[in-house]
Design an enzyme around this catalytic site. Structure first.
Site, PDB file in Angstrom:
ATOM      1  N   CYS A 175     -19.450 107.928  69.123  1.00 47.01           N
ATOM      2  CA  CYS A 175     -20.817 107.394  69.120  1.00 47.01           C
ATOM      3  C   CYS A 175     -21.519 107.761  67.815  1.00 47.01           C
ATOM      4  O   CYS A 175     -21.440 108.894  67.358  1.00 47.01           O
ATOM      5  CB  CYS A 175     -21.590 107.958  70.312  1.00 47.01           C
ATOM      6  SG  CYS A 175     -23.316 107.445  70.350  1.00 47.01           S
ATOM      7  N   CYS A 221     -21.365 101.394  74.122  1.00 48.15           N
ATOM      8  CA  CYS A 221     -22.072 100.138  73.859  1.00 48.15           C
ATOM      9  C   CYS A 221     -21.267  99.193  72.969  1.00 48.15           C
ATOM     10  O   CYS A 221     -21.646  98.056  72.790  1.00 48.15           O
ATOM     11  CB  CYS A 221     -23.431 100.409  73.209  1.00 48.15           C
ATOM     12  SG  CYS A 221     -23.359 100.975  71.498  1.00 48.15           S
ATOM     13  N   LYS A 223      -6.027  95.318  75.850  1.00 46.50           N
ATOM     14  CA  LYS A 223      -6.980  96.180  76.548  1.00 46.50           C
ATOM     15  C   LYS A 223      -7.220  97.408  75.684  1.00 46.50           C
ATOM     16  O   LYS A 223      -6.278  98.043  75.245  1.00 46.50           O
ATOM     17  CB  LYS A 223      -6.416  96.617  77.895  1.00 46.50           C
ATOM     18  CG  LYS A 223      -7.383  97.477  78.700  1.00 46.50           C
ATOM     19  CD  LYS A 223      -6.737  98.125  79.898  1.00 46.50           C
ATOM     20  CE  LYS A 223      -6.471  97.151  81.002  1.00 46.50           C
ATOM     21  NZ  LYS A 223      -6.001  97.821  82.233  1.00 46.50           N
ATOM     22  N   CYS A 268     -18.665 106.325  72.316  1.00 51.78           N
ATOM     23  CA  CYS A 268     -19.445 105.095  72.409  1.00 51.78           C
ATOM     24  C   CYS A 268     -19.123 104.319  73.685  1.00 51.78           C
ATOM     25  O   CYS A 268     -17.965 104.181  74.056  1.00 51.78           O
ATOM     26  CB  CYS A 268     -19.145 104.226  71.188  1.00 51.78           C
ATOM     27  SG  CYS A 268     -19.987 102.637  71.219  1.00 51.78           S
ATOM     28  N   HIS A 274     -26.420 102.715  69.996  1.00 52.86           N
ATOM     29  CA  HIS A 274     -26.943 102.268  71.291  1.00 52.86           C
ATOM     30  C   HIS A 274     -28.475 102.274  71.317  1.00 52.86           C
ATOM     31  O   HIS A 274     -29.082 101.505  72.054  1.00 52.86           O
ATOM     32  CB  HIS A 274     -26.390 103.139  72.436  1.00 52.86           C
ATOM     33  CG  HIS A 274     -26.732 104.577  72.327  1.00 52.86           C
ATOM     34  ND1 HIS A 274     -25.968 105.471  71.590  1.00 52.86           N
ATOM     35  CD2 HIS A 274     -27.759 105.286  72.844  1.00 52.86           C
ATOM     36  CE1 HIS A 274     -26.520 106.667  71.670  1.00 52.86           C
ATOM     37  NE2 HIS A 274     -27.593 106.579  72.428  1.00 52.86           N
TER      38      HIS A 274
END
Length: 105
Positions: A83, A74, A54, A72, A87
């Site tokens: 990020c 996406c 996970k 992030c 995206h």
């Protein structure tokens, strides 16, 4: 790996109940109100840190160096977990509307 699940719906989204009752006289009418739908389950994370069971990132907000830090959501960022704007390309290609998580100091 994607899996396919068959889902049988018992609600009508076509003819009304009155119309279905009239159709029950025909032998094929019993199956007219039931439709099978195929649902394909796909993972959202295509390649990032797949060896982990996970993926969880903890950030202590007081340790952030900038007043606003973008993370992030996406899974396409080259600088994951931060990020990098990937995206935008993802949203144009898929019609999605995902954006970053913004943490403010």
């Amino acid at each position: 790996m994607a899996s396919i699940v068959n889902v049988s719906s018992r609600f009508s989204y076509g003819p009304s109940i009155k119309d279905l009752t009239a159709q029950r006289r025909a032998p094929s009418a019993a199956s007219a109100g039931r439709r099978a739908t195929r649902v394909r389950a796909q993972g959202i994370n295509p390649e990032i840190r797949k060896e982990e069971g996970k993926v969880v990132d903890n950030v202590v907000v007081s340790e952030l160096s900038k007043p606003v830090t973008a993370y992030c959501r996406c899974w396409r960022s080259g600088t994951f977990p931060l990020c990098d704007g990937s995206h935008v390309k993802h949203n144009k290609a898929t019609g999605d509307n995902v954006g970053p998580l913004l943490l403010k100091k």
